[in-house]
Design a protein around this motif. Structure first.
Motif, PDB file in Angstrom:
ATOM      1  N   ARG A   1     -40.990   2.420  15.894  1.00 16.95           N
ATOM      2  CA  ARG A   1     -41.020   1.129  16.761  1.00 16.95           C
ATOM      3  C   ARG A   1     -40.560   0.029  15.923  1.00 16.95           C
ATOM      4  NH1 ARG A   1     -45.745   3.327  18.226  1.00 16.95           N
ATOM      5  NH2 ARG A   1     -45.778   4.477  20.625  1.00 16.95           N
ATOM      6  N   ILE A   2     -39.235  -0.460  16.789  1.00 16.17           N
ATOM      7  CA  ILE A   2     -38.235  -1.438  15.056  1.00 16.17           C
ATOM      8  C   ILE A   2     -39.275  -2.869  16.825  1.00 16.17           C
ATOM      9  CG2 ILE A   2     -37.313   0.033  14.035  1.00 16.17           C
ATOM     10  CD1 ILE A   2     -35.125  -0.960  16.054  1.00 16.17           C
ATOM     11  N   GLU A   3     -38.468  -3.872  15.937  1.00  8.84           N
ATOM     12  CA  GLU A   3     -38.363  -5.600  16.605  1.00  8.84           C
ATOM     13  C   GLU A   3     -37.165  -5.301  17.080  1.00  8.84           C
ATOM     14  OE1 GLU A   3     -39.042  -8.007  12.996  1.00  8.84           O
ATOM     15  OE2 GLU A   3     -40.483  -7.282  12.317  1.00  8.84           O
ATOM     16  N   GLN A   4     -36.851  -5.881  18.283  1.00  5.61           N
ATOM     17  CA  GLN A   4     -36.327  -6.386  18.684  1.00  5.61           C
ATOM     18  C   GLN A   4     -35.094  -6.746  18.081  1.00  5.61           C
ATOM     19  OE1 GLN A   4     -36.488  -8.654  22.179  1.00  5.61           O
ATOM     20  NE2 GLN A   4     -34.891  -7.631  23.999  1.00  5.61           N
TER      21      GLN A   4
ATOM     22  N   THR B   1     -33.176  -5.227  15.932  1.00 11.01           N
ATOM     23  CA  THR B   1     -32.950  -4.773  14.558  1.00 11.01           C
ATOM     24  C   THR B   1     -32.177  -3.260  14.882  1.00 11.01           C
ATOM     25  OG1 THR B   1     -35.478  -4.331  14.273  1.00 11.01           O
ATOM     26  CG2 THR B   1     -35.024  -6.850  13.955  1.00 11.01           C
TER      27      THR B   1
ATOM     28  N   GLN C   1     -41.084   2.598   6.241  1.00 11.03           N
ATOM     29  CA  GLN C   1     -42.248   2.192   7.017  1.00 11.03           C
ATOM     30  C   GLN C   1     -42.172   0.915   6.407  1.00 11.03           C
ATOM     31  OE1 GLN C   1     -46.146   3.597   7.896  1.00 11.03           O
ATOM     32  NE2 GLN C   1     -46.822   1.993   8.541  1.00 11.03           N
TER      33      GLN C   1
ATOM     34  N   ARG D   1     -41.375  -1.818  12.807  1.00 12.15           N
ATOM     35  CA  ARG D   1     -43.103  -1.993  13.568  1.00 12.15           C
ATOM     36  C   ARG D   1     -43.749  -0.851  13.355  1.00 12.15           C
ATOM     37  NH1 ARG D   1     -41.806  -4.393  18.872  1.00 12.15           N
ATOM     38  NH2 ARG D   1     -43.653  -2.644  18.973  1.00 12.15           N
ATOM     39  N   SER D   2     -43.579   0.531  13.292  1.00 11.40           N
ATOM     40  CA  SER D   2     -44.647   1.387  13.141  1.00 11.40           C
ATOM     41  C   SER D   2     -44.100   2.868  13.094  1.00 11.40           C
ATOM     42  CB  SER D   2     -45.829   1.124  14.473  1.00 11.40           C
ATOM     43  OG  SER D   2     -44.944   1.605  15.833  1.00 11.40           O
TER      44      SER D   2
END
Length: 165
Positions: A92-95, A97, A144, A150-151
């Motif tokens: 899960r990544i930051e919008q 990126t 990570q 993010r996760s």
């Protein structure tokens, strides 16, 4: 206005739903043969597809220059090459990126494939390492910790089957 896309065109979708260059039957047979054995000679290819060597060579060159064929690669048994542990890593990544995260992942040793996906995760990464200790280091120290991640969620791969071409 009616959609005039033929069913043959729809079945040959390329990246992100865009239409791929149309392949005639001979081109499709060339691609299939080269998938089976990318090292075969042009002469053998021509014989298998039942065309002249000149025609086989020019079609192959056109398929390469148009980007249908992107390269010729050796298939390596990862276990025999010392990479006995494999995993899929869901990120899960930051919008906004994904471009930077993808670029950085491409430089991380052990990362074999990166896919931008829809669903519970934003990206799925296929990794290969020597053992579980190396996998732990790869995930925690190199993936990570990337800016924008993010996760992570890991799935250890027990066995892999490669479909016949």
């Amino acid at each position: 206005m009616a959609d005039r896309t033929s069913s043959a065109e729809v079945s040959r979708r390329g990246r992100a739903g865009r239409l791929a260059p149309a392949l005639d039957d001979v081109d499709a047979r060339i691609v299939d043969e080269l998938r089976r054995d990318g090292r075969m000679s042009v002469r053998t290819l021509a014989e298998r597809v039942n065309i002249s060597r000149t025609n086989a060579h020019s079609r192959m060159e056109r398929l390469v220059s148009s980007g249908v064929i992107t390269g010729f690669h050796a298939r390596v048994d990862p276990v025999k090459a010392g990479l006995g542990t494999a995993a899929f890593i869901g990120l899960r990544i930051e919008q906004d990126t994904w471009r930077e995260v993808s670029r950085r992942l491409a430089t991380v040793e052990g990362v074999e494939r990166v896919a931008l996906v829809a669903g519970d995760f934003d990206m799925v990464v296929l990794v290969r390492t020597e053992d579980n200790l190396s996998l732990r280091s790869l995930v925690f120290d190199h993936i990570q910790s990337l800016p924008g991640v993010r996760s992570c969620h890991s799935w250890l791969i027990f066995d892999e089957l490669e479909p016949a071409p």
